[in-house]
Design an enzyme around this catalytic site. Structure first.
Site, PDB file in Angstrom:
ATOM      1  N   HIS A   1      -9.635   1.568   4.542  1.00 17.08           N
ATOM      2  CA  HIS A   1      -8.067   1.574   5.398  1.00 17.08           C
ATOM      3  C   HIS A   1      -8.365   2.341   6.760  1.00 17.08           C
ATOM      4  O   HIS A   1      -9.022   3.583   7.308  1.00 17.08           O
ATOM      5  CB  HIS A   1      -7.366   1.833   4.704  1.00 17.08           C
TER       6      HIS A   1
ATOM      7  N   GLY B   1       3.178  -1.181   3.956  1.00 16.60           N
ATOM      8  CA  GLY B   1       3.101   0.134   3.834  1.00 16.60           C
ATOM      9  C   GLY B   1       4.233   1.031   3.314  1.00 16.60           C
ATOM     10  O   GLY B   1       4.695   0.412   2.712  1.00 16.60           O
ATOM     11  N   GLY B   2       5.242   0.938   4.884  1.00 17.47           N
ATOM     12  CA  GLY B   2       6.508   1.670   4.531  1.00 17.47           C
ATOM     13  C   GLY B   2       7.227   1.105   4.448  1.00 17.47           C
ATOM     14  O   GLY B   2       8.200   1.680   3.097  1.00 17.47           O
TER      15      GLY B   2
ATOM     16  N   GLU C   1      -5.206  -4.535  11.188  1.00 18.68           N
ATOM     17  CA  GLU C   1      -4.434  -3.822  11.195  1.00 18.68           C
ATOM     18  C   GLU C   1      -4.659  -3.237  11.834  1.00 18.68           C
ATOM     19  O   GLU C   1      -5.334  -2.229  12.252  1.00 18.68           O
ATOM     20  CB  GLU C   1      -3.847  -2.848   9.603  1.00 18.68           C
TER      21      GLU C   1
ATOM     22  N   GLU D   1      -6.637   4.381   8.177  1.00 18.00           N
ATOM     23  CA  GLU D   1      -6.186   6.215   7.801  1.00 18.00           C
ATOM     24  C   GLU D   1      -7.597   6.011   6.917  1.00 18.00           C
ATOM     25  O   GLU D   1      -8.356   8.068   7.277  1.00 18.00           O
ATOM     26  CB  GLU D   1      -5.688   6.341   6.223  1.00 18.00           C
TER      27      GLU D   1
ATOM     28  N   GLY E   1       2.807   2.240  10.762  1.00 18.94           N
ATOM     29  CA  GLY E   1       3.164   3.698  10.463  1.00 18.94           C
ATOM     30  C   GLY E   1       4.155   4.010  12.216  1.00 18.94           C
ATOM     31  O   GLY E   1       5.390   4.599  11.400  1.00 18.94           O
TER      32      GLY E   1
ATOM     33  N   ASN F   1       1.104  -1.416  -0.434  1.00 17.21           N
ATOM     34  CA  ASN F   1      -0.553   0.149  -0.157  1.00 17.21           C
ATOM     35  C   ASN F   1       0.854   0.940   0.084  1.00 17.21           C
ATOM     36  O   ASN F   1       1.720   1.252   0.953  1.00 17.21           O
ATOM     37  CB  ASN F   1      -0.866  -0.290   0.964  1.00 17.21           C
ATOM     38  N   TRP F   2       0.831   2.193  -1.004  1.00 17.43           N
ATOM     39  CA  TRP F   2       2.155   3.017  -0.888  1.00 17.43           C
ATOM     40  C   TRP F   2       1.913   4.324  -0.920  1.00 17.43           C
ATOM     41  O   TRP F   2       2.249   5.304  -0.152  1.00 17.43           O
ATOM     42  CB  TRP F   2       2.267   3.296  -2.290  1.00 17.43           C
ATOM     43  N   LYS F   3       0.210   4.374  -0.389  1.00 21.97           N
ATOM     44  CA  LYS F   3      -0.852   5.328   0.694  1.00 21.97           C
ATOM     45  C   LYS F   3      -0.500   6.785  -0.696  1.00 21.97           C
ATOM     46  O   LYS F   3      -0.200   6.748  -1.435  1.00 21.97           O
ATOM     47  CB  LYS F   3       0.189   5.557   1.800  1.00 21.97           C
TER      48      LYS F   3
ATOM     49  N   SER G   1       3.597  -2.349  10.160  1.00 18.13           N
ATOM     50  CA  SER G   1       4.810  -1.977  10.372  1.00 18.13           C
ATOM     51  C   SER G   1       5.547  -3.772  10.324  1.00 18.13           C
ATOM     52  O   SER G   1       6.419  -3.690  10.870  1.00 18.13           O
ATOM     53  CB  SER G   1       5.922  -1.962  11.791  1.00 18.13           C
TER      54      SER G   1
END
Ligand code: PGA
Length: 250
Positions: free
Chosen positions: A96, A233-234, A166, A98, A172, A9-11, A212
């Site tokens: 998600h 993510g990251g 999640e 966010e 993150g 997930n590149w956000k 993470s």
């Protein structure tokens, strides 16, 4: 046996050129190896077309990060499932944390989006997870069960669904849930699904862990019986790390 699924997930990261570069680098690191898991990447909307061209007919599937629940109309800033389909997306991430935290997404709007995507034949990754406050308050199970029940309300068939657990406190933050902590919630989600859709559907449903995930913890997380891959993510923004995580899934 459930096929594991790892999705990046590149956000809200990467310009179109940078996203294409990252997709190429991922392909490069994957090389000609064959993988037992399914692989997806979810760039931001503007990069979907170009990244789709880069991954072409490889084993990587294209995913979007959100969709609206109407076909078209006066919804400024939104993107419909049919638009995503026309760009070659196979998956869409819905709900998600966010989106829930910053953009007012609720279990009800998640449910509308999930049902729309499924009706259009798109596969869905529906995210659930508790906040730190909820975990510390001892209501993780209650919150996650509600998210699952309400998000999947009136969904007839789970064939097009992947769930992602999640924990918000792990996203993150560098703070990963321990494999045992994650497994406990995954098992509880599967029990809820069994209650709603029957044992067979629950046995077939894939539940990813997200929060993470790194090359250094992926193997032990993915080894848990109810963890069927990851939403990354990251670490998905570094080709080498993402591919290492894919390899950890087999
Ligand atoms: P993270 O994000 O891997 O950076 O924690 C996971 C996610 O939000 O899907």
């Amino acid at each position: 046996m459930r096929k594991k699924i790892v999705v990046g997930n590149w956000k809200m990261n990467k310009t179109v050129a940078e996203a294409s570069e990252l997709a190429s680098a991922i392909l490069g690191h994957l090389g000609n190896g064959t993988f037992l898991c399914e692989i997806g990447i979810a760039p931001a909307f503007p990069a979907l077309t170009e990244v789709g061209k880069v991954i072409g007919s490889s084993d990587i599937r294209l995913a979007a990060q959100n969709c609206h629940y109407e076909d078209d109309g006066a919804y400024t800033g939104e993107v419909s499932v049919r638009m995503l389909e026309s760009l070659g997306c196979a998956y869409v991430i819905i709900g998600h944390s966010e989106r829930r935290q910053y953009f007012g997404e609720t279990n009800q709007t998640v449910n509308l989006r999930v049902r729309k995507a499924l009706a259009e034949g798109m596969q869905v990754i529906m995210c659930v997870g508790e906040t730190l406050e909820e975990r510390e308050g001892g209501i993780t199970d209650k919150i996650v069960t509600e998210q699952v029940r309400e998000g999947l309300k009136d969904v007839g068939d789970l064939g097009g669904i992947v769930l992602a657990y999640e924990p918000v406190w792990a996203i993150g933050t560098g703070k990963t849930a321990t494999p045992e902590q994650a497994e406990e919630v995954h098992a509880s989600i599967r029990a809820t699904i069994s209650d709603m859709f029957g044992e067979q559907a629950a046995g077939n449903l894939r539940i990813q862990y997200g929060g993470s995930v790194k090359p250094s913890n992926a193997v032990e997380l993915f080894a848990m019986p109810n963890i069927d891959g990851g939403l990354i993510g990251g670490a998905s923004l570094k080709a080498e790390d993402f591919v290492a995580i894919v390899k950890a899934a087999g």
